[in-house]
Design a protein around this motif. Structure first.
Motif, short mmCIF file in Angstrom:
data_model
loop_
_atom_site.label_atom_id
_atom_site.label_comp_id
_atom_site.label_asym_id
_atom_site.label_seq_id
_atom_site.Cartn_x
_atom_site.Cartn_y
_atom_site.Cartn_z
N GLU A 18 3.33 -3.79 10.08
CA GLU A 18 4.55 -3.86 9.24
C GLU A 18 4.75 -5.48 8.99
O GLU A 18 5.29 -6.03 7.87
CB GLU A 18 5.84 -2.98 9.79
CG GLU A 18 5.65 -1.68 9.56
CD GLU A 18 7.08 -0.72 9.95
OE1 GLU A 18 7.96 -1.09 9.22
OE2 GLU A 18 6.74 0.33 10.16
N PHE A 21 2.57 -6.79 6.88
CA PHE A 21 2.74 -6.47 5.43
C PHE A 21 3.49 -7.31 4.73
O PHE A 21 3.72 -7.77 3.74
CB PHE A 21 3.17 -4.92 5.14
CG PHE A 21 2.11 -4.05 5.54
CD1 PHE A 21 0.79 -4.26 5.72
CD2 PHE A 21 2.64 -2.61 5.71
CE1 PHE A 21 -0.14 -3.28 5.91
CE2 PHE A 21 1.49 -1.65 6.07
CZ PHE A 21 0.09 -1.97 6.08
N PHE A 48 2.29 -1.20 -0.04
CA PHE A 48 1.18 -1.24 0.94
C PHE A 48 0.59 0.11 1.35
O PHE A 48 1.54 0.86 1.47
CB PHE A 48 1.41 -2.07 1.97
CG PHE A 48 1.74 -3.39 1.97
CD1 PHE A 48 0.75 -4.21 2.59
CD2 PHE A 48 2.95 -4.00 1.24
CE1 PHE A 48 1.04 -5.79 2.24
CE2 PHE A 48 2.90 -5.49 1.04
CZ PHE A 48 1.98 -5.96 1.53
N TYR A 50 -2.50 1.70 3.88
CA TYR A 50 -3.39 1.49 4.95
C TYR A 50 -3.46 2.73 5.86
O TYR A 50 -2.70 3.27 6.38
CB TYR A 50 -2.99 0.21 5.72
CG TYR A 50 -4.02 -0.35 6.77
CD1 TYR A 50 -5.41 -0.67 6.09
CD2 TYR A 50 -3.99 -0.35 8.05
CE1 TYR A 50 -6.49 -1.21 7.03
CE2 TYR A 50 -4.97 -0.87 8.99
CZ TYR A 50 -6.26 -1.15 8.25
OH TYR A 50 -7.41 -1.69 9.28
N ILE A 91 -3.17 -3.30 -1.31
CA ILE A 91 -1.84 -3.50 -1.87
C ILE A 91 -1.86 -3.16 -3.47
O ILE A 91 -2.60 -3.59 -4.31
CB ILE A 91 -1.55 -4.86 -1.91
CG1 ILE A 91 -1.57 -5.32 -0.41
CG2 ILE A 91 -0.15 -5.00 -2.24
CD1 ILE A 91 -1.82 -6.98 -0.10
N TYR A 179 7.38 0.39 2.70
CA TYR A 179 5.93 -0.27 2.54
C TYR A 179 6.05 -0.70 0.99
O TYR A 179 4.94 -1.28 0.52
CB TYR A 179 4.92 0.32 2.62
CG TYR A 179 4.53 0.75 4.15
CD1 TYR A 179 5.28 -0.07 5.19
CD2 TYR A 179 3.67 1.70 4.71
CE1 TYR A 179 4.99 0.30 6.65
CE2 TYR A 179 3.22 2.05 5.94
CZ TYR A 179 4.08 1.40 6.85
OH TYR A 179 3.94 1.54 8.12
#
Length: 185
Positions: A18, A21, A48, A50, A91, A179
């Motif tokens: 995090e 990010f 984001f 992942y 992203i 995110y």
């Protein structure tokens, strides 16, 4: 560390994702923009995604691609993290600004950036590149990603359970992840 280096998450501790990010978002909003020919596009909204062991964000589209490549999928276009069969993501470009115009939405953003290429000869001014800009201080905000799903709606739950089968609980775990990063439009 350069932006492209930050897109390789292979050696990042799960507990630090995090923060990574957030660092990438700050760079994209404050120190980079997209240049296509003479046109400039600023990042307004990004999300984001992942997937890796210990961070099983299963809504992420699987891919095998180098860090910093554009990756197209049904939801739009990503700036990819280093991705292979075990760890992948990117992203999502959600909204961009071109002059005073806001291009809102991931598909509209990808169409704006990736339309009208010459079919016979590659022209450098037709291809969008992420490039450094003069640093600008912006207030960066974050919130939950905009994933269309209602936990209380039986039809939505059934559809998600069918799509994610044994991983439904992992899907639910990441629904509330903050995110999405954005700047005021």
């Amino acid at each position: 560390m350069e932006l492209q280096d930050l897109l390789d998450l292979r050696n990042v501790n799960i507990g630090e994702l995090e923060n990574r990010f957030k660092n990438i978002a700050q760079l994209l909003f404050q120190e980079y923009h997209i240049k296509k020919g003479n046109e400039i596009y600023d990042f307004i909204e990004i999300e984001f995604y992942y997937y890796t062991k210990g961070h099983e964000d299963i809504i992420t589209y699987p891919r095998s691609i180098d860090a910093g490549k554009w990756y197209f999928h049904p939801s739009g276009v990503d700036l990819s993290f280093h991705s292979d069969a075990e760890s992948y993501g990117g992203i999502l470009i959600k909204s961009i600004k071109h002059g005073d115009e806001i291009i809102n939405g991931p598909l509209k953003s990808s169409w704006e950036l990736f339309d009208a290429f010459d079919a016979f000869k590659m022209k450098s001014d037709e291809y969008p590149l992420i490039v450094h800009k003069e640093k600008t201080e912006k207030t960066i905000l974050k919130r939950k990603r905009k994933i269309t799903f209602n936990k209380d709606n039986d039809a939505d739950k059934e559809k998600a359970k069918n799509r994610f089968k044994n991983d439904y609980s992992k899907f639910i775990d990441f629904l509330d992840a903050e995110y999405q990063f954005y700047v005021k439009k």
